[in-house]
Every structure is written in C-alpha cells, then in structure tokens.
Design a protein around this motif. Structure first.
Motif, PDB file in Angstrom:
ATOM      1  N   ALA A   1     -46.492 -19.566  66.266  1.00 46.03           N
ATOM      2  CA  ALA A   1     -46.665 -19.879  65.117  1.00 46.03           C
ATOM      3  C   ALA A   1     -47.281 -19.353  64.175  1.00 46.03           C
ATOM      4  CB  ALA A   1     -47.978 -20.712  65.814  1.00 46.03           C
ATOM      5  N   PHE A   2     -46.703 -19.191  63.165  1.00 49.95           N
ATOM      6  CA  PHE A   2     -47.171 -18.950  61.895  1.00 49.95           C
ATOM      7  C   PHE A   2     -48.463 -19.461  61.132  1.00 49.95           C
ATOM      8  CE2 PHE A   2     -43.302 -17.100  63.070  1.00 49.95           C
ATOM      9  CZ  PHE A   2     -43.948 -15.552  63.160  1.00 49.95           C
ATOM     10  N   GLY A   3     -49.659 -18.946  60.645  1.00 57.11           N
ATOM     11  CA  GLY A   3     -50.219 -18.937  59.881  1.00 57.11           C
ATOM     12  C   GLY A   3     -51.161 -18.969  58.892  1.00 57.11           C
ATOM     13  N   LYS A   4     -51.987 -18.174  58.530  1.00 56.83           N
ATOM     14  CA  LYS A   4     -53.083 -18.161  57.048  1.00 56.83           C
ATOM     15  C   LYS A   4     -52.258 -17.337  56.364  1.00 56.83           C
ATOM     16  CE  LYS A   4     -56.904 -20.991  56.591  1.00 56.83           C
ATOM     17  NZ  LYS A   4     -57.887 -21.472  56.781  1.00 56.83           N
ATOM     18  N   GLU A   5     -51.662 -15.921  55.758  1.00 54.80           N
ATOM     19  CA  GLU A   5     -51.619 -14.747  55.219  1.00 54.80           C
ATOM     20  C   GLU A   5     -52.911 -14.199  55.198  1.00 54.80           C
ATOM     21  OE1 GLU A   5     -49.201 -14.872  51.185  1.00 54.80           O
ATOM     22  OE2 GLU A   5     -47.510 -15.571  52.718  1.00 54.80           O
TER      23      GLU A   5
END
Length: 623
Positions: free
Chosen positions: A440-444
């Motif tokens: 999973a990828f979230g905020k930058e």
C-alpha cells in the motif's frame, strides 16, 4: 553313466570354472602386478581407519570417523583432512628405487645403524584391515632426495624418495585443521548473535533470511551470507590453549560477544564430538558457538576466540570482531518487497475512484483479466515486477504502524496485491485467488511516499517516482502490437491528409490508383506496407483526451485485408506528444497510444513517384 551322475559332474565343472574365473578376476593384471611390486607399500586407503606416527618422543594418532579425520593424541582436535589425504596419496604412489637384501644386512650388522634403521626416531603405522607392517624411516641417502626405509621385523631395506617423510615429520600441532569449521555457509539455517548492544537471532525460511529477534523483519540475504562466511571461511592464526583452564588472560571468561551457527545437519540423536567427549543431542541442535575475547598484546591484528565444538582457544584475524558491531538495522532487507514469481499469477492495481486493474498470467504471458483477458504488454508487467523487486526503501519510518492515518495508509492512494491462482481445488490449495502479499502507498513527503506491506507492521518511505511507474489505467497495460498482418495481406490503402489518395492491389499483385494520378512509387508503397502491417505502439497513454488531437486528425490511414474490401482497419494520427512521438488511435481498440516519429515519416511517404528535375541548359560561351 546315468543322467544323475552326468548332472553332478556338470555342476562340479561349473563350480570349478566359476571359482577359477573369480580367482583370476581378483588377481591383478601383469602391468598392475609389476607396479605393485615396485611400491614400497600396498594397501586399500578405504580400509584405513587410523594413522599412528611416532616422531621421537611424540606420538601422533589420527583416526577417521564419519569420513572426517581427528587428532586423538597428543592433541585432541579436528585434523587437516587435506593433509592426511595427501599423505595417503603419497603412500599409494611411493616407489622403491633400490633394494638392499636382508642377507646383506645380516652379513654386516653395522648397516642398520649406518642407515639409521636400528632404532629409528620416525615411524608410521596404518590402522585398519589388511594393514601393512609398520614403516621405519632412516637416514637420508647420498643420492639427493632419497632415504632408507624398512618394515618392522624385516631387515630388507629400500631406497625411496623422501616425500612421505616430509608428510609425517611434523609436530602434532601441524596436523590440526586451520580451517575453523567444516560447516559451509549454505548449511547454516539459524544464527544467534550476542553483542555489547544486545542479542539478535536470524532464521532462514526457504531461500531467504529473516530477523526474528529483537524484531521480526526481513533480512538482507547477501549481508547475512557475508556474516556467516566470516566464520565458515575463517583460518586459525595460532593454536593457543584448550578451553579447560583459566580463560581470563584471553578475555574469554566474560567474552565480548559470540556468534552461534545452527546447521541443517543438526538433528535428533546426533552424536557430536566436543573436546574429549561425545555428546548426544536430542530435540535441540546446540549449534557451533564462537566466542570473541580480547586482542593479544603482541599480535594487534589478531583476536582471541574460543570455538566450543573444538574445545580450544585460538586466534583469528581481528576482522572477525566486526561482527560485534552489528545492529539489527545493518542486517535488514532494504528491498521494498519480495515477490515469489514462481507462484505469482495475479497482480491487482487498486486506485480508489478509478477501479481495479487485474493482470493475469496465462501460458507465460500476461492478460488484462479485468478487460476480458485482453492481451497485456507482458514486457511492461515483467518490468514492473523487476522494478518492485529491486526497489530500495529510503527510510524505515516506524517499526510499529500504530498511526496509519498519519501516513495516509488507512486509505491508501494505491494498493498492489500479489496472488496465486488455482482453477481447481487440490489437496494443497482451494480454487480461486490466494493473495500472498499486498503493498500500500500513502501520503507523499517531499521526494518520498509512505508505504507498507500489509502483512508487516512497518511503515517505510520510498521514492515518489515509483508511483509513476505503476499505471493505474488498464488501457495503459494493453499490448504494444497494433497490427499483426503480412504486407501482402493488405489489399486496399487510403490516406487522407488535406487530400485523399487511394490504391488497390490488382489480380497480378500490382498496385493501381483508385484515387490519384501519376506513376506509383512502388518502393515507398512497400516501405509503408512493411511498417503498417506490424505497427507497434511505443506506449499507451490511456483514455483518449481532447488534447490528443484525434477529433481533427492530421493524418488518417485506412486499409482492408480482404479482396472484397469488407475487412477494414483505420489508423488516426493526432497531435504530437511532448517527446517527439505522435498520438494515435486505431479502430477497435480503446484509448490513445503513441508512435515514433520515424514510423510516422514512413507512413507519410509520397505514393506517387516524384518527377526527376529537368537539367537546366548550359549557356554557350562565344570565344
């Protein structure tokens, strides 16, 4: 003579024949017999269980157990197997180069003293079945490189090379194995590491290593291999003492740290020799423990160690103590994810608000399962897998992901799920999709983006640019092949720019104008057909947008692939892209792709031959 007597005689004859045949087979050939007669000693090395060397006052006994050689006296330790095997090889090929008969020795009783064979200091005895007599080694002969030898209870004396004498004229310590352990790196399955900073445990599962203490995390296989190799390839510098005495002078009463290797060879009821005792391990493999002590005062490039399986104190190169500085972070696997490609059958790309793209493996290639198994760009899928496998995290942010909203991981912006797939129920698996990893990828955060594997508790940061390499639009995963024809399958061709030109292939395979005039440039037509029939996209942009310029195309090419002109195809060229490519669309496929400028230039070649320029008249010169 009745039949019974005949039968008995036949059996006797066959038995005698078989015996003679067996006896002949056991006898060496003439050449072999000649060679054996020249050997100083003949024996079967496979039947040798031990070797006893008497060198002056020192008795050295070597014994073979489980195909490994050990010193039993005057030191108990692991022996250098290569050294012992080299001795046996030299014995096998040791040849007599002269013989002094026993009668000559008996005639002159001073001869044995002269040859150093009356009370020799160096003796060799082999232990085992069919062993030869003890070999006595005398003085060196006048002939260079030769010496006198004889057997126990025999006065016959031989002249032979000194090779065997050089092999055995050593102190017991010289027969000790300088290789610390015979365990190989590949055999190690578990490691326990004690350092001033704490304790660590590492375990190998399948082909990969994991840290199991003080945290559970993937370990770097290469770094673990290097750590193990420091021990499995270590060479002893000095044999210092056994480990039964005072270990304080070596810093080993309270060692600075230790490394214990647990081998796959460890099993229930395994007998392991430790020092002068034999212990039987039951349910637990005790491992091979190396303790690290202090640095000798005079040899600053060495360090004292105690190796428990051999029950002794040695010195090793000081480099071995680098292991004591190891921290869990030093051994962590910085790869973002491990993907077992042997079981990978599905990749699901889930972007909230944009739906899911499911890529499925089929017969070695990939399809877009979420689009009726349309062919996918298999190279792009494999490139994505390689990219993810090789991607390194830039930072381990948290070891316990207790606040997922902080990193935008409670509602990921993109999630990848990797699954195996079974079409039928088996004893091992149920039919259907079985996820084995999810990323999973979230905020930058600046140049990074937060990410986590959903079955691991960690939050990590990876480069933000990775997301640009994961297309979320299923149209972007389409195969790059646009047309798959042969040039001679194209029957009719129409090109529309600011005007329209049309050609058709005749019965004699010659092209003629349907709309257009002038001589047809057949070379240009063939080049166009070659490019068009096997046209490939450079990449897919995704869903068609107004800026692609396809509503007002610059160039349209239509063609048919059947003599009745009913099977038709159309290629539309729109606006230029920002990298020297051109936006394009083809009937029957969704979305916009781009083609190279060189392909477009070929498709736009003039179909009518250009007239040759008329040379201008040369003005005449009046003299």
């Amino acid at each position: 003579m009745n039949w019974r007597t005949t039968l008995i005689l036949a059996v006797v004859v066959l038995a005698v024949f078989a015996y003679l045949r067996f006896f002949e087979m056991k006898q060496p050939s003439t050449e072999e017999a000649r060679r054996q007669s020249q050997n100083v000693v003949n024996f079967d090395r496979n039947k040798v269980d031990g070797i006893i060397i008497q060198n002056g006052d020192e008795k050295i006994e070597l014994r073979r157990r489980d195909n490994k050689w050990r010193l039993e006296t005057s030191i108990k330790d692991q022996a250098d197997g290569a050294l012992v095997e080299n001795l046996l090889s030299d014995l096998e090929t040791w040849q007599k180069e002269g013989t002094i008969p026993a009668k000559d020795i008996a005639a002159d009783k001073s001869k044995l003293n002269e040859y150093g064979l009356n009370r020799p200091k160096l003796k060799l005895k082999l232990i085992g079945s069919d062993r030869p007599p003890e070999i006595l080694f005398g003085k060196d002969a006048a002939l260079e490189g030769r010496m006198y030898v004889r057997f126990e209870n025999s006065k016959e004396t031989f002249l032979a090379r000194q090779s065997v004498k050089k092999d055995i004229d050593k102190k017991a310590e010289e027969f000790r194995d300088k290789k610390l352990t015979d365990v190989t790196t590949a055999q190690v399955r578990r490691i326990a590491l004690k350092t001033p900073g704490g304790e660590m445990e590492l375990e190998k599962k399948g082909e990969h290593w994991d840290i199991v203490k003080p945290l559970r995390a993937r370990a770097d296989d290469e770094k673990i291999g290097d750590l193990i190799a420091q021990i499995t390839t270590a060479r002893i510098q000095q044999f210092v003492a056994d480990d039964h005495g005072d270990l304080r002078p070596y810093g080993l009463a309270e060692p600075r740290g230790s490394i214990t290797l647990f081998s796959q060879e460890g099993r229930n009821d395994q007998k392991v020799e430790i020092a002068d005792s034999i212990k039987v391990f039951g349910q637990e493999d005790k491992g091979q423990m190396l303790q690290i002590g202090s640095v000798p005062e005079k040899e600053k490039d060495q360090v004292y160690v105690r190796f428990a399986p051999r029950g002794a104190v040695y010195t090793l190169p000081k480099k071995i103590e680098e292991a004591l500085n190891t921290k869990p972070a030093d051994l962590r696997d910085y790869h973002l994810v491990r993907i077992d490609t042997n079981v990978l059958d599905r990749i699901t790309i889930d972007v909230p608000g944009k739906g899911k793209t499911v890529l499925a493996r089929k017969d070695g290639n990939w399809t877009i399962a979420s689009r009726n198994n349309a062919p996918a760009d298999s190279r792009a899928v494999r490139r994505l897998i390689d990219t993810l496998q090789n991607e390194q995290v830039t930072k381990f942010v948290e070891d316990v992901a207790s606040n997922l909203p902080k990193y935008g991981l409670d509602k990921p912006r993109l999630q990848l799920t990797f699954s195996s797939f079974a079409s039928e129920n088996t004893a091992e698996t149920k039919a259907g999709e079985q996820p084995f990893a999810a990323l999973a990828f979230g905020k930058e955060d600046g140049d990074n983006v937060y990410a986590r594997l959903t079955d691991e508790p960690f939050v990590v940061a990876v480069r933000r640019g990775l997301l640009d390499q994961i297309p979320a639009d299923p149209l972007q995963w389409q195969e790059l092949s646009i047309f798959k024809f042969k040039p001679d399958q194209i029957h009719r061709l129409s090109i529309t720019t600011d005007k329209e030109l049309s050609l058709e292939r005749g019965e004699n395979n010659q092209w003629h104008w349907v709309k257009g005039t002038g001589e047809i440039d057949r070379a240009n037509v063939q080049s166009l057909l070659n490019t068009l029939s096997s046209l490939h996209a450079m990449r897919w942009l995704g869903a068609t947008k107004p800026q692609d310029g396809l509503e007002k195309p610059q160039f349209t090419l239509a063609f048919t692939t059947s003599p009745d002109n009913k099977t038709s195809h159309r290629l539309i060229i729109g606006a230029p892209a920002n990298d020297g490519t051109w936006c394009a669309h083809v009937d029957g496929r969704e979305g916009t792709f781009v083609i190279s400028n060189s392909d477009l230039n070929t498709l736009r070649l003039p179909l009518a031959a250009q007239p040759s320029p008329t040379p201008s008249p040369t003005p005449s010169v009046t003299p």
